[in-house]
Design a protein around this motif. Sequence first.
Motif, PDB file in Angstrom:
ATOM      1  N   LEU A 162      -8.590 -17.690  36.973  1.00 37.88           N
ATOM      2  CA  LEU A 162      -9.503 -18.022  35.908  1.00 37.88           C
ATOM      3  C   LEU A 162      -9.793 -16.528  35.319  1.00 37.88           C
ATOM      4  O   LEU A 162      -9.777 -16.698  33.647  1.00 37.88           O
ATOM      5  CB  LEU A 162     -11.243 -18.382  36.432  1.00 37.88           C
ATOM      6  CG  LEU A 162     -11.782 -19.140  35.562  1.00 37.88           C
ATOM      7  CD1 LEU A 162     -11.664 -19.919  34.801  1.00 37.88           C
ATOM      8  CD2 LEU A 162     -13.023 -19.934  36.294  1.00 37.88           C
ATOM      9  N   THR A 163     -10.179 -15.789  36.118  1.00 33.24           N
ATOM     10  CA  THR A 163     -10.187 -14.806  35.514  1.00 33.24           C
ATOM     11  C   THR A 163      -9.245 -13.774  34.737  1.00 33.24           C
ATOM     12  O   THR A 163      -9.769 -13.292  33.653  1.00 33.24           O
ATOM     13  CB  THR A 163     -10.595 -13.515  36.553  1.00 33.24           C
ATOM     14  OG1 THR A 163     -11.986 -14.086  37.769  1.00 33.24           O
ATOM     15  CG2 THR A 163     -11.191 -12.254  36.167  1.00 33.24           C
ATOM     16  N   SER A 164      -8.785 -13.990  34.605  1.00 36.14           N
ATOM     17  CA  SER A 164      -6.873 -13.544  34.025  1.00 36.14           C
ATOM     18  C   SER A 164      -6.971 -14.351  32.817  1.00 36.14           C
ATOM     19  O   SER A 164      -6.939 -13.815  31.731  1.00 36.14           O
ATOM     20  CB  SER A 164      -6.048 -13.926  34.199  1.00 36.14           C
ATOM     21  OG  SER A 164      -5.367 -15.046  35.081  1.00 36.14           O
ATOM     22  N   ALA A 165      -7.183 -15.342  32.883  1.00 30.01           N
ATOM     23  CA  ALA A 165      -7.327 -16.610  31.540  1.00 30.01           C
ATOM     24  C   ALA A 165      -8.686 -15.638  30.794  1.00 30.01           C
ATOM     25  O   ALA A 165      -8.573 -15.694  29.849  1.00 30.01           O
ATOM     26  CB  ALA A 165      -7.950 -17.900  32.201  1.00 30.01           C
ATOM     27  N   LEU A 166      -9.901 -15.433  30.927  1.00 26.97           N
ATOM     28  CA  LEU A 166     -10.800 -14.812  30.398  1.00 26.97           C
ATOM     29  C   LEU A 166     -10.428 -13.656  29.792  1.00 26.97           C
ATOM     30  O   LEU A 166     -10.364 -12.978  28.597  1.00 26.97           O
ATOM     31  CB  LEU A 166     -12.017 -15.162  31.445  1.00 26.97           C
ATOM     32  CG  LEU A 166     -12.813 -16.289  32.260  1.00 26.97           C
ATOM     33  CD1 LEU A 166     -13.601 -16.006  32.556  1.00 26.97           C
ATOM     34  CD2 LEU A 166     -13.113 -16.927  30.228  1.00 26.97           C
ATOM     35  N   VAL A 167      -9.819 -12.905  30.702  1.00 28.02           N
ATOM     36  CA  VAL A 167      -9.570 -11.070  30.466  1.00 28.02           C
ATOM     37  C   VAL A 167      -8.337 -11.267  29.112  1.00 28.02           C
ATOM     38  O   VAL A 167      -8.340 -10.120  28.467  1.00 28.02           O
ATOM     39  CB  VAL A 167      -9.078 -10.389  32.037  1.00 28.02           C
ATOM     40  CG1 VAL A 167      -8.918  -9.483  31.336  1.00 28.02           C
ATOM     41  CG2 VAL A 167     -10.357 -10.641  32.258  1.00 28.02           C
ATOM     42  N   PHE A 168      -6.879 -11.697  29.735  1.00 26.90           N
ATOM     43  CA  PHE A 168      -6.284 -11.805  28.847  1.00 26.90           C
ATOM     44  C   PHE A 168      -6.712 -13.122  28.290  1.00 26.90           C
ATOM     45  O   PHE A 168      -6.717 -13.197  26.671  1.00 26.90           O
ATOM     46  CB  PHE A 168      -5.145 -11.936  29.635  1.00 26.90           C
ATOM     47  CG  PHE A 168      -4.918 -11.093  30.503  1.00 26.90           C
ATOM     48  CD1 PHE A 168      -4.769  -9.514  30.012  1.00 26.90           C
ATOM     49  CD2 PHE A 168      -5.003 -11.060  31.808  1.00 26.90           C
ATOM     50  CE1 PHE A 168      -4.247  -8.652  30.947  1.00 26.90           C
ATOM     51  CE2 PHE A 168      -4.671  -9.934  33.056  1.00 26.90           C
ATOM     52  CZ  PHE A 168      -4.699  -8.826  32.470  1.00 26.90           C
ATOM     53  N   SER A 169      -5.398 -14.203  27.951  1.00 26.15           N
ATOM     54  CA  SER A 169      -5.371 -15.640  26.975  1.00 26.15           C
ATOM     55  C   SER A 169      -6.046 -17.071  28.550  1.00 26.15           C
ATOM     56  O   SER A 169      -5.193 -16.450  28.960  1.00 26.15           O
ATOM     57  CB  SER A 169      -5.093 -15.108  26.510  1.00 26.15           C
ATOM     58  OG  SER A 169      -3.581 -14.672  26.643  1.00 26.15           O
ATOM     59  N   VAL A 170      -6.268 -17.572  27.019  1.00 25.31           N
ATOM     60  CA  VAL A 170      -6.002 -19.060  28.101  1.00 25.31           C
ATOM     61  C   VAL A 170      -4.013 -19.252  28.586  1.00 25.31           C
ATOM     62  O   VAL A 170      -4.032 -20.064  29.551  1.00 25.31           O
ATOM     63  CB  VAL A 170      -6.977 -20.189  27.202  1.00 25.31           C
ATOM     64  CG1 VAL A 170      -6.007 -21.674  28.306  1.00 25.31           C
ATOM     65  CG2 VAL A 170      -8.141 -19.635  27.597  1.00 25.31           C
ATOM     66  N   GLY A 204      -3.543 -17.664  31.242  1.00 23.76           N
ATOM     67  CA  GLY A 204      -4.104 -17.920  32.420  1.00 23.76           C
ATOM     68  C   GLY A 204      -3.057 -19.095  32.881  1.00 23.76           C
ATOM     69  O   GLY A 204      -2.554 -19.520  33.995  1.00 23.76           O
ATOM     70  N   LEU A 205      -2.345 -19.637  32.157  1.00 26.11           N
ATOM     71  CA  LEU A 205      -2.107 -20.885  31.910  1.00 26.11           C
ATOM     72  C   LEU A 205      -0.622 -20.920  32.645  1.00 26.11           C
ATOM     73  O   LEU A 205       0.473 -21.518  33.766  1.00 26.11           O
ATOM     74  CB  LEU A 205      -1.370 -22.171  31.059  1.00 26.11           C
ATOM     75  CG  LEU A 205      -2.955 -22.240  30.529  1.00 26.11           C
ATOM     76  CD1 LEU A 205      -2.052 -23.732  29.243  1.00 26.11           C
ATOM     77  CD2 LEU A 205      -3.108 -23.744  31.742  1.00 26.11           C
ATOM     78  N   TYR A 206       0.257 -20.009  32.164  1.00 24.08           N
ATOM     79  CA  TYR A 206       1.417 -18.818  32.794  1.00 24.08           C
ATOM     80  C   TYR A 206       1.495 -18.384  34.177  1.00 24.08           C
ATOM     81  O   TYR A 206       2.031 -18.678  35.018  1.00 24.08           O
ATOM     82  CB  TYR A 206       1.945 -18.165  32.115  1.00 24.08           C
ATOM     83  CG  TYR A 206       2.298 -17.843  30.787  1.00 24.08           C
ATOM     84  CD1 TYR A 206       3.635 -19.034  30.422  1.00 24.08           C
ATOM     85  CD2 TYR A 206       2.007 -17.007  29.432  1.00 24.08           C
ATOM     86  CE1 TYR A 206       3.994 -19.257  29.504  1.00 24.08           C
ATOM     87  CE2 TYR A 206       2.497 -17.847  28.493  1.00 24.08           C
ATOM     88  CZ  TYR A 206       3.616 -18.666  28.133  1.00 24.08           C
ATOM     89  OH  TYR A 206       3.911 -19.096  26.673  1.00 24.08           O
ATOM     90  N   ALA A 207       0.334 -17.676  34.365  1.00 25.04           N
ATOM     91  CA  ALA A 207      -0.309 -17.636  35.926  1.00 25.04           C
ATOM     92  C   ALA A 207      -0.312 -18.726  36.569  1.00 25.04           C
ATOM     93  O   ALA A 207       0.754 -18.885  37.950  1.00 25.04           O
ATOM     94  CB  ALA A 207      -1.864 -17.304  36.214  1.00 25.04           C
ATOM     95  N   LEU A 208      -0.756 -19.761  36.483  1.00 23.87           N
ATOM     96  CA  LEU A 208      -0.379 -21.490  37.030  1.00 23.87           C
ATOM     97  C   LEU A 208       0.999 -21.316  37.315  1.00 23.87           C
ATOM     98  O   LEU A 208       1.611 -22.240  38.287  1.00 23.87           O
ATOM     99  CB  LEU A 208      -0.964 -22.426  36.097  1.00 23.87           C
ATOM    100  CG  LEU A 208      -2.956 -22.051  36.507  1.00 23.87           C
ATOM    101  CD1 LEU A 208      -3.303 -23.301  35.620  1.00 23.87           C
ATOM    102  CD2 LEU A 208      -3.097 -22.228  38.232  1.00 23.87           C
ATOM    103  N   ILE A 209       2.151 -21.153  36.360  1.00 28.81           N
ATOM    104  CA  ILE A 209       3.594 -21.112  36.304  1.00 28.81           C
ATOM    105  C   ILE A 209       3.808 -20.480  37.677  1.00 28.81           C
ATOM    106  O   ILE A 209       4.649 -20.470  38.177  1.00 28.81           O
ATOM    107  CB  ILE A 209       4.082 -21.025  34.994  1.00 28.81           C
ATOM    108  CG1 ILE A 209       3.371 -22.231  34.002  1.00 28.81           C
ATOM    109  CG2 ILE A 209       5.514 -21.575  35.287  1.00 28.81           C
ATOM    110  CD1 ILE A 209       4.243 -22.239  32.857  1.00 28.81           C
ATOM    111  N   GLY A 210       3.782 -19.526  37.286  1.00 26.32           N
ATOM    112  CA  GLY A 210       4.230 -18.351  38.471  1.00 26.32           C
ATOM    113  C   GLY A 210       3.185 -18.645  39.707  1.00 26.32           C
ATOM    114  O   GLY A 210       4.407 -18.580  40.827  1.00 26.32           O
TER     115      GLY A 210
END
Length: 279
Positions: A161-169, A172-178
């Motif tokens: 969630l923090t990555s989505a706020l810092v970078f982009s939504v 953040g979704l790519y992070a979930l895939i990872g």
Amino acid sequence: MPPLIKHIIEYSLVILGSFFVALAFNIFLLPNNIASGGVAGISTITKGVFGWEPGIVQAILNVPLFIMGIVLLGKNFGLKSFVGTMVLPLFVLLTNNFDPATPNPLLGAIFGGMGVGLGLGIVFRGRASTGGIDLAAQVLHKFTHLPLGISVAILDGMIVLTSALVFSVEEGLYALIGLFATSRTIDFVQVGLNTSKNVMIITENVEEVRAAILNEIDRGVTVLQGSGGYTERERQVIMCVVQQNEFIKLTQTVKTIDPGAFVVAMNATEVLGEGFKTT
């Protein structure tokens, strides 16, 4: 296996696995701003916000987390886990100049997640860990009584969630895939491409089916004692484990003997013993 050789192999696995995690982080995840959970995810965020070196951030976070785990949980995490905790940030520093493998964030998430999962799976094979968020999750689990899996999900979810706020939504979704790719790859490394089936057979011809499995399928069987839930009548249940390519032959054999037999098959993810894996 002699204890010394076993220890050498386990330490080698910890070091090799840590290298794969660091490499996947530096060539797939970090260049694409994919903070897929864990201390590595935190270091990706701090790199993007403050420009801090990820390897140093991971070392700074891992050491106190490791100490906190020992003090609060009262467990001896062992020298191998300490080696993993320290070697991983070192490898992150040593590989930070490697060229990114791809500028595509989707490919970075998939293959970065797989690479991290491969490395962590190898470390787990060495009976160790790389410390980090897993230790924090165990502390959260102890003091809140939340299930351990939920504790890990909460902490990783906060990082994503923090990555989505810092970078982009989108990132953040790519992070979930990872994260998903990592968990599935760890499972693969742990249990492999197991194609076995655990089969339960309820039949009126127990002796004939048992003999056919032993002689025609060449698999061992276990006869369990059970009772019908409706009739409450005592009856025997045959249990056996077969390879995937033996399953059709098994069902055909059972149906030939007793067309009315009740057969239930379940995937067997880890089978040890004669005829399967022995270690």
